[in-house]
Scaffold this active site. Structure first.
Site, PDB file in Angstrom:
ATOM      1  N   THR A 124       0.817  -1.210   0.000  1.00  0.00           N
ATOM      2  CA  THR A 124       0.000   0.000   0.000  1.00  0.00           C
ATOM      3  C   THR A 124       0.851   1.260   0.000  1.00  0.00           C
ATOM      4  O   THR A 124       0.681   2.157  -0.828  1.00  0.00           O
ATOM      5  CB  THR A 124      -0.944   0.008   1.213  1.00  0.00           C
ATOM      6  OG1 THR A 124      -1.790  -1.148   1.159  1.00  0.00           O
ATOM      7  CG2 THR A 124      -1.809   1.256   1.226  1.00  0.00           C
ATOM      8  N   VAL A 125       1.807   1.335   0.932  1.00  0.00           N
ATOM      9  CA  VAL A 125       2.619   2.549   1.046  1.00  0.00           C
ATOM     10  C   VAL A 125       3.637   2.635  -0.086  1.00  0.00           C
ATOM     11  O   VAL A 125       3.820   3.690  -0.702  1.00  0.00           O
ATOM     12  CB  VAL A 125       3.321   2.617   2.417  1.00  0.00           C
ATOM     13  CG1 VAL A 125       4.229   3.851   2.497  1.00  0.00           C
ATOM     14  CG2 VAL A 125       2.288   2.653   3.539  1.00  0.00           C
ATOM     15  N   GLU A 159       9.859  10.182   8.998  1.00  0.00           N
ATOM     16  CA  GLU A 159       8.700  11.031   9.289  1.00  0.00           C
ATOM     17  C   GLU A 159       7.403  10.243   9.271  1.00  0.00           C
ATOM     18  O   GLU A 159       6.503  10.466  10.085  1.00  0.00           O
ATOM     19  CB  GLU A 159       8.627  12.178   8.283  1.00  0.00           C
ATOM     20  CG  GLU A 159       7.485  13.151   8.521  1.00  0.00           C
ATOM     21  CD  GLU A 159       7.618  13.914   9.822  1.00  0.00           C
ATOM     22  OE1 GLU A 159       6.779  13.697  10.721  1.00  0.00           O
ATOM     23  OE2 GLU A 159       8.556  14.716   9.945  1.00  0.00           O
ATOM     24  N   VAL A 186       5.414   7.585  12.484  1.00  0.00           N
ATOM     25  CA  VAL A 186       4.581   7.874  13.659  1.00  0.00           C
ATOM     26  C   VAL A 186       3.180   8.323  13.274  1.00  0.00           C
ATOM     27  O   VAL A 186       2.191   7.734  13.695  1.00  0.00           O
ATOM     28  CB  VAL A 186       5.247   8.933  14.563  1.00  0.00           C
ATOM     29  CG1 VAL A 186       4.287   9.377  15.676  1.00  0.00           C
ATOM     30  CG2 VAL A 186       6.523   8.380  15.166  1.00  0.00           C
ATOM     31  N   GLY A 246       1.893   8.846  10.018  1.00  0.00           N
ATOM     32  CA  GLY A 246       1.497   8.738   8.618  1.00  0.00           C
ATOM     33  C   GLY A 246       1.748  10.050   7.905  1.00  0.00           C
ATOM     34  O   GLY A 246       2.880  10.512   7.793  1.00  0.00           O
ATOM     35  N   ASP A 286       0.742  -1.120  18.375  1.00  0.00           N
ATOM     36  CA  ASP A 286       1.079  -0.169  17.324  1.00  0.00           C
ATOM     37  C   ASP A 286       1.367   1.207  17.929  1.00  0.00           C
ATOM     38  O   ASP A 286       2.375   1.854  17.600  1.00  0.00           O
ATOM     39  CB  ASP A 286      -0.065  -0.083  16.314  1.00  0.00           C
ATOM     40  CG  ASP A 286       0.155   0.992  15.253  1.00  0.00           C
ATOM     41  OD1 ASP A 286       0.938   0.754  14.324  1.00  0.00           O
ATOM     42  OD2 ASP A 286      -0.461   2.069  15.378  1.00  0.00           O
ATOM     43  N   LYS A 325       5.063   3.769  18.340  1.00  0.00           N
ATOM     44  CA  LYS A 325       5.117   5.191  18.019  1.00  0.00           C
ATOM     45  C   LYS A 325       5.521   6.017  19.241  1.00  0.00           C
ATOM     46  O   LYS A 325       6.237   7.016  19.116  1.00  0.00           O
ATOM     47  CB  LYS A 325       3.761   5.634  17.470  1.00  0.00           C
ATOM     48  CG  LYS A 325       3.404   4.942  16.152  1.00  0.00           C
ATOM     49  CD  LYS A 325       1.977   5.214  15.720  1.00  0.00           C
ATOM     50  CE  LYS A 325       1.641   4.472  14.434  1.00  0.00           C
ATOM     51  NZ  LYS A 325       0.236   4.643  14.017  1.00  0.00           N
TER      52      LYS A 325
END
Length: 405
Positions: free
Chosen positions: A10-11, A124, A127, A129, A196, A200
């Site tokens: 996806t990313v 960046e 944490v 998105g 999750d 972060k």
């Protein structure tokens, strides 16, 4: 400048898309030099994809290409991402990532390796998105002593809690809706149990105070024990429940860092953050409270942050950015239950008279359908250990921290 992308999920696919669709914007920020994707590493096949000629299954194609200066790692997980990233940094190539698990576990080693080899390691997107938070904390707030950070750091849990608060859905029904909408994985454990958000918190704490914090140092509690009864009681005093990652400065050698449900009262900037949106509130001694809000995940928002880091690396190919943190320590993150004082929400079997006999100053809460043998209240400030001692003879149903953000 030639760049590469590792991981075409996806990313990763979003990173390629943003680079290609924003060429002119990117060039303005790199002094006229465009980014050109020359390799995409993935073990899967993508027949018919418009970038089919760029795919490789051999990491060495990227490592050994002297023209590739910047690499985006969007693979996820620790291995083989850690091994690949280390080799790239040792070769003097800069790496950017959205991989929060890798940064939380291995960030200190990777940052040190980048420094030793004149490369940059930026994250960046790891944490918030698409929310800018790493760069603002390291640069824009550099004149502040950071006193604390509180963040809604997981969109899945925030979506679930929003549905419970606004639509009266049970946790189970809200979780299923999140899964049906693609906001939650088939196995939602990492989200709903707070893991999750924990990763972060580690990154934010390391950056804010300069010493590495590992996930096993951050006590983590999820939202699976939150019920509609709790939502209703807290609503009666104009509050909502959020899953917060919290970090508090104690002294130069000690901080507190934890993830847990928290009562946030209406009026707080965090109370109105709903759905899959995230927000991070940073408290500085000079600037006061500043809040960063936006989409904490998603293909293009996250990809935009990754590409921004790639642009930053492209601008710094001849020099390193002063960025990162040092080694942590075993006792650096203290037991917050012993040292931090705060109010608590308590729901228990019993009577108001029994509560009054044990607690000095409480605010009792009410809800429709409240059983005669159930009592809910908010305490005055005390440590969690003190609370536990006071509740030793109670049949406690639930307790939730009350935040002052």
């Amino acid at each position: 400048m030639k760049v590469a992308v590792m991981g075409y999920g996806t990313v990763g696919s979003g990173v390629v898309e943003v680079i290609e669709s924003h060429k002119s914007v990117i060039s303005k920020h790199t002094g006229g030099e465009a980014l050109e994707v020359s390799h995409i590493l993935d073990l899967r096949d993508f027949p018919g994809d418009s970038h089919e000629k760029l795919f490789t299954k051999d990491f060495n194609d990227i490592l050994n290409d002297p023209e590739v200066k910047v690499v985006a790692e969007t693979m996820g997980g620790v291995n083989p991402a850690f091994d690949f990233t280390m080799k790239l940094l040792k070769a003097g190539k800069s790496v950017v990532t959205s991989n929060k698990e890798l940064v939380a576990q291995k960030g200190l080693e990777l940052l040190s390796t980048a420094e030793e080899n004149g490369a940059n390691y930026l994250f960046e997107a790891s944490v918030g998105g698409g929310i800018p938070i790493i760069r603002p904390m390291s640069q824009c707030l550099a004149a502040n002593n950071i006193e604390g950070v509180a963040g809604i750091l997981n969109g899945t849990t925030n979506f679930i809690l929003t549905k419970m608060i606004e639509d009266g859905m049970t946790f189970e029904d809200a979780l299923k809706l999140a899964q049906d909408n693609g906001y939650a994985e088939k196995d939602p454990t990492a989200d709903v149990e707070g893991f999750d958000a924990c990763r972060k918190v580690c990154i934010l704490a390391s950056l804010a105070f300069g010493k590495h914090v590992y996930p096993n140092q951050v006590e983590t509690e999820g939202i699976s024990n939150i019920t509609l009864e709790d939502v209703s009681y807290i609503s009666s005093v104009n509050g909502v429940i959020k899953l917060l990652g919290q970090i508090k400065y104690i002294n130069d050698d000690e901080i507190a860092a934890f993830v847990s449900p928290a009562v946030v009262f209406n009026g707080s900037q965090l109370a109105s953050v709903n759905g899959v949106f995230n927000a991070i509130l940073v408290r500085g001694d000079a600037v006061g409270d500043v809040c960063f809000y936006g989409q904490g995940a998603g293909k293009l928002p996250t990809a935009s942050a990754v590409v921004a880091d790639m642009v930053d690396c492209a601008k710094h190919t001849d020099r390193r950015k002063i960025f990162g943190w040092g080694a942590g320590a075993e006792n650096y993150v203290v037991d917050h239950k012993a040292v931090l004082e705060m109010p608590f929400y308590v729901r228990t079997k019993g009577t108001e008279s029994k509560v009054k006999a044990v607690f000095n100053d409480v605010k009792f809460l009410n809800r429709i359908g409240q059983p005669s043998d159930e009592v809910a209240f908010i305490t005055d400030s005390m440590t969690e250990n003190e609370l536990s001692a006071k509740l030793a003879d109670f049949n406690v149903i639930n307790t939730i921290k009350v935040t002052n953000y």
